[in-house]
Design a protein around this motif. Structure first.
Motif, PDB file in Angstrom:
ATOM      1  N   GLU A  98      52.789 -48.689  81.481  1.00  0.00           N
ATOM      2  CA  GLU A  98      53.985 -49.052  82.405  1.00  0.00           C
ATOM      3  C   GLU A  98      55.128 -49.348  81.574  1.00  0.00           C
ATOM      4  O   GLU A  98      55.373 -50.479  81.129  1.00  0.00           O
ATOM      5  N   ARG A  99      55.967 -48.363  81.289  1.00  0.00           N
ATOM      6  CA  ARG A  99      57.259 -48.770  80.386  1.00  0.00           C
ATOM      7  C   ARG A  99      58.445 -48.873  81.523  1.00  0.00           C
ATOM      8  O   ARG A  99      58.030 -48.742  82.589  1.00  0.00           O
ATOM      9  N   GLU A 100      59.370 -49.147  81.084  1.00  0.00           N
ATOM     10  CA  GLU A 100      60.509 -49.717  81.847  1.00  0.00           C
ATOM     11  C   GLU A 100      60.989 -48.841  82.788  1.00  0.00           C
ATOM     12  O   GLU A 100      61.298 -49.340  84.124  1.00  0.00           O
ATOM     13  N   HIS A 101      61.170 -47.704  82.572  1.00  0.00           N
ATOM     14  CA  HIS A 101      61.740 -46.594  83.480  1.00  0.00           C
ATOM     15  C   HIS A 101      60.831 -45.644  84.008  1.00  0.00           C
ATOM     16  O   HIS A 101      61.132 -44.888  84.924  1.00  0.00           O
ATOM     17  N   ALA A 102      59.683 -45.607  83.473  1.00  0.00           N
ATOM     18  CA  ALA A 102      58.897 -44.514  83.692  1.00  0.00           C
ATOM     19  C   ALA A 102      57.334 -44.666  83.071  1.00  0.00           C
ATOM     20  O   ALA A 102      57.216 -45.716  82.292  1.00  0.00           O
ATOM     21  N   LEU A 103      56.352 -44.224  83.704  1.00  0.00           N
ATOM     22  CA  LEU A 103      54.985 -44.100  83.199  1.00  0.00           C
ATOM     23  C   LEU A 103      54.782 -43.073  82.027  1.00  0.00           C
ATOM     24  O   LEU A 103      55.507 -42.141  82.005  1.00  0.00           O
ATOM     25  N   THR A 104      54.127 -43.583  80.949  1.00  0.00           N
ATOM     26  CA  THR A 104      53.591 -42.553  79.918  1.00  0.00           C
ATOM     27  C   THR A 104      52.084 -42.472  79.775  1.00  0.00           C
ATOM     28  O   THR A 104      51.501 -43.413  80.387  1.00  0.00           O
ATOM     29  N   VAL A 105      51.742 -41.490  79.133  1.00  0.00           N
ATOM     30  CA  VAL A 105      50.154 -41.339  78.853  1.00  0.00           C
ATOM     31  C   VAL A 105      49.946 -41.617  77.357  1.00  0.00           C
ATOM     32  O   VAL A 105      50.756 -40.990  76.637  1.00  0.00           O
ATOM     33  N   LEU A 106      49.100 -42.644  77.095  1.00  0.00           N
ATOM     34  CA  LEU A 106      48.522 -42.813  75.499  1.00  0.00           C
ATOM     35  C   LEU A 106      47.542 -42.086  75.178  1.00  0.00           C
ATOM     36  O   LEU A 106      46.808 -41.868  75.685  1.00  0.00           O
ATOM     37  N   LEU A 107      48.033 -41.385  73.984  1.00  0.00           N
ATOM     38  CA  LEU A 107      46.795 -40.350  73.175  1.00  0.00           C
ATOM     39  C   LEU A 107      46.850 -40.898  71.820  1.00  0.00           C
ATOM     40  O   LEU A 107      47.735 -41.697  71.278  1.00  0.00           O
ATOM     41  N   THR A 108      45.865 -40.408  71.251  1.00  0.00           N
ATOM     42  CA  THR A 108      45.555 -40.722  69.819  1.00  0.00           C
ATOM     43  C   THR A 108      45.443 -39.417  69.068  1.00  0.00           C
ATOM     44  O   THR A 108      45.146 -38.308  69.560  1.00  0.00           O
ATOM     45  N   ARG A 109      45.523 -39.270  67.910  1.00  0.00           N
ATOM     46  CA  ARG A 109      45.404 -38.214  66.821  1.00  0.00           C
ATOM     47  C   ARG A 109      44.254 -38.522  65.877  1.00  0.00           C
ATOM     48  O   ARG A 109      44.437 -39.610  65.178  1.00  0.00           O
ATOM     49  N   ARG A 110      43.369 -37.778  65.969  1.00  0.00           N
ATOM     50  CA  ARG A 110      42.205 -38.292  64.982  1.00  0.00           C
ATOM     51  C   ARG A 110      42.576 -37.812  63.564  1.00  0.00           C
ATOM     52  O   ARG A 110      43.249 -37.281  63.235  1.00  0.00           O
ATOM     53  N   THR A 111      41.735 -38.678  62.642  1.00  0.00           N
ATOM     54  CA  THR A 111      42.019 -38.303  61.146  1.00  0.00           C
ATOM     55  C   THR A 111      41.494 -36.887  60.641  1.00  0.00           C
ATOM     56  O   THR A 111      40.526 -36.513  61.375  1.00  0.00           O
ATOM     57  N   ALA A 125      41.117 -47.041  60.950  1.00  0.00           N
ATOM     58  CA  ALA A 125      41.744 -46.185  60.019  1.00  0.00           C
ATOM     59  C   ALA A 125      41.087 -45.044  59.848  1.00  0.00           C
ATOM     60  O   ALA A 125      41.394 -43.926  59.377  1.00  0.00           O
ATOM     61  N   PHE A 126      39.605 -44.964  60.098  1.00  0.00           N
ATOM     62  CA  PHE A 126      38.552 -44.225  59.614  1.00  0.00           C
ATOM     63  C   PHE A 126      38.676 -43.154  60.680  1.00  0.00           C
ATOM     64  O   PHE A 126      38.615 -41.893  60.441  1.00  0.00           O
ATOM     65  N   GLU A 127      38.994 -43.503  61.900  1.00  0.00           N
ATOM     66  CA  GLU A 127      38.810 -42.481  63.111  1.00  0.00           C
ATOM     67  C   GLU A 127      40.427 -41.973  63.754  1.00  0.00           C
ATOM     68  O   GLU A 127      40.409 -41.022  64.024  1.00  0.00           O
ATOM     69  N   VAL A 128      41.136 -42.980  63.552  1.00  0.00           N
ATOM     70  CA  VAL A 128      42.506 -42.690  64.197  1.00  0.00           C
ATOM     71  C   VAL A 128      43.681 -42.697  63.306  1.00  0.00           C
ATOM     72  O   VAL A 128      44.025 -43.644  62.540  1.00  0.00           O
ATOM     73  N   ALA A 129      44.436 -41.543  63.358  1.00  0.00           N
ATOM     74  CA  ALA A 129      45.444 -41.477  62.218  1.00  0.00           C
ATOM     75  C   ALA A 129      46.892 -41.978  62.844  1.00  0.00           C
ATOM     76  O   ALA A 129      47.621 -42.623  62.319  1.00  0.00           O
ATOM     77  N   ASP A 130      46.916 -41.931  64.354  1.00  0.00           N
ATOM     78  CA  ASP A 130      48.040 -42.156  65.168  1.00  0.00           C
ATOM     79  C   ASP A 130      47.953 -42.400  66.509  1.00  0.00           C
ATOM     80  O   ASP A 130      47.020 -41.739  67.058  1.00  0.00           O
ATOM     81  N   VAL A 131      48.867 -43.039  67.292  1.00  0.00           N
ATOM     82  CA  VAL A 131      48.990 -43.059  68.654  1.00  0.00           C
ATOM     83  C   VAL A 131      50.347 -42.692  69.059  1.00  0.00           C
ATOM     84  O   VAL A 131      51.198 -42.952  68.297  1.00  0.00           O
ATOM     85  N   PHE A 132      50.530 -42.072  70.299  1.00  0.00           N
ATOM     86  CA  PHE A 132      51.709 -41.598  70.855  1.00  0.00           C
ATOM     87  C   PHE A 132      51.596 -41.562  72.273  1.00  0.00           C
ATOM     88  O   PHE A 132      50.418 -41.650  72.696  1.00  0.00           O
ATOM     89  N   GLU A 133      52.814 -41.737  72.816  1.00  0.00           N
ATOM     90  CA  GLU A 133      53.048 -41.637  74.234  1.00  0.00           C
ATOM     91  C   GLU A 133      53.846 -40.215  74.661  1.00  0.00           C
ATOM     92  O   GLU A 133      54.633 -39.896  74.381  1.00  0.00           O
ATOM     93  N   VAL A 134      53.131 -39.793  75.940  1.00  0.00           N
ATOM     94  CA  VAL A 134      53.754 -38.526  76.647  1.00  0.00           C
ATOM     95  C   VAL A 134      54.289 -38.917  77.924  1.00  0.00           C
ATOM     96  O   VAL A 134      53.450 -39.615  78.674  1.00  0.00           O
ATOM     97  N   PRO A 135      55.498 -38.853  78.482  1.00  0.00           N
ATOM     98  CA  PRO A 135      56.070 -39.025  79.576  1.00  0.00           C
ATOM     99  C   PRO A 135      54.981 -38.622  80.854  1.00  0.00           C
ATOM    100  O   PRO A 135      54.597 -37.379  80.636  1.00  0.00           O
ATOM    101  N   LEU A 136      54.600 -39.184  81.636  1.00  0.00           N
ATOM    102  CA  LEU A 136      53.816 -38.675  82.850  1.00  0.00           C
ATOM    103  C   LEU A 136      54.229 -37.758  83.701  1.00  0.00           C
ATOM    104  O   LEU A 136      53.743 -36.754  84.004  1.00  0.00           O
ATOM    105  N   ASP A 137      55.806 -37.884  83.820  1.00  0.00           N
ATOM    106  CA  ASP A 137      56.540 -36.669  84.335  1.00  0.00           C
ATOM    107  C   ASP A 137      56.139 -35.169  83.800  1.00  0.00           C
ATOM    108  O   ASP A 137      56.111 -34.077  84.206  1.00  0.00           O
ATOM    109  N   PHE A 138      56.326 -35.405  82.311  1.00  0.00           N
ATOM    110  CA  PHE A 138      56.049 -34.075  81.614  1.00  0.00           C
ATOM    111  C   PHE A 138      54.559 -33.444  81.778  1.00  0.00           C
ATOM    112  O   PHE A 138      54.346 -32.528  81.921  1.00  0.00           O
TER     113      PHE A 138
END
Length: 232
Positions: free
Chosen positions: A70-83, A161-174
């Motif tokens: 729940e972001r201020e103006h829109a919903l996003t989807v949180l994903l991870t990037r594996r190492t 740190a062994f499994e996850v290199a990064d996290v990021f969010e993509v707009p749900l509208d996208f």
């Protein structure tokens, strides 16, 4: 362990989707009586579940969390990037999750929450489970249950740190826009394998996570008659 601080709570002002509406649509999907019969091929290179098979066939149960932030103006989807050093799917985009353990008591929700806490350090106090998407069956013998949940900021993340290199969010509208869903085909062992792919900025999301996102769009956006589709 890497600390991430993600702030700002709010609602989705563009699509108009609220917690209640998302939960209602997920409940309707489950209530159709066909959820246990749906099968989604996960990714190129994996054999689809044999025709006529059901989810009662022997398979290893797994679960992932599909976190809607729940972001201020829109919903996003949180994903991870594996190492990059992982044996399975190195460097690929994924959802936090894994196979069910004895401690989960056969509960996909418990598994998804536990794996999420272990992989990215997201505390359950910030998570409200809204429902489930269709089970996704892979040719490697897993039945994956995607658990959809609302995540309320502010929250901190501590990445494994062994499994996850990064996290990021993509707009749900996208994610909800069918124009962003690419259906591709790859030849494996002489046979075509269809798979979904979405590209957000420089991030390529494909295979099982992309299939889950398309399924999410099918539930929350414009329904498709065939989630996997037929590649041309």
């Amino acid at each position: 362990m890497e600390q991430r601080h993600l702030l700002c709570a709010g609602t989705d002002g563009r699509s108009g989707l609220t917690r209640r509406e998302i939960a209602r649509r997920l409940a309707e999907r489950s209530g159709e009586g066909r959820r246990s019969e749906r099968r989604l091929a996960a990714a190129a290179g994996e054999e689809p579940w044999p025709e006529g098979a059901t989810l009662d066939a022997p398979a290893r149960p797994a679960a992932v969390l599909v976190p809607l932030v729940e972001r201020e103006h829109a919903l996003t989807v949180l994903l991870t990037r594996r190492t990059e050093h992982l044996y399975h799917h190195p460097g690929q985009v994924s959802f936090p999750g894994g196979r069910l353990e004895d401690s989960d008591g056969g509960d996909a929700v418990a598994c998804a929450l536990r794996e999420t806490a272990e992989e990215i350090g997201l505390a359950a106090v910030h998570v409200t489970v809204l429902g489930r998407l269709d089970d996704l069956v892979t040719g490697t013998g897993f039945v994956i249950t995607p658990v959809v949940a609302m995540v309320t900021p502010p929250f901190s993340l501590a990445l494994d740190a062994f499994e996850v290199a990064d996290v990021f969010e993509v707009p749900l509208d996208f994610v909800l826009d069918p124009a962003n869903h690419g259906l591709h085909r790859r030849e494996v062992a002489g046979r075509p394998r269809p798979f979904w792919a979405l590209t957000w900025e420089e991030r390529l999301i494909w295979g099982a996570p992309a299939g889950i996102l398309v399924n999410l769009a099918d539930v929350l956006g414009t329904p498709r008659s065939d989630v996997l589709g037929t590649p041309t």
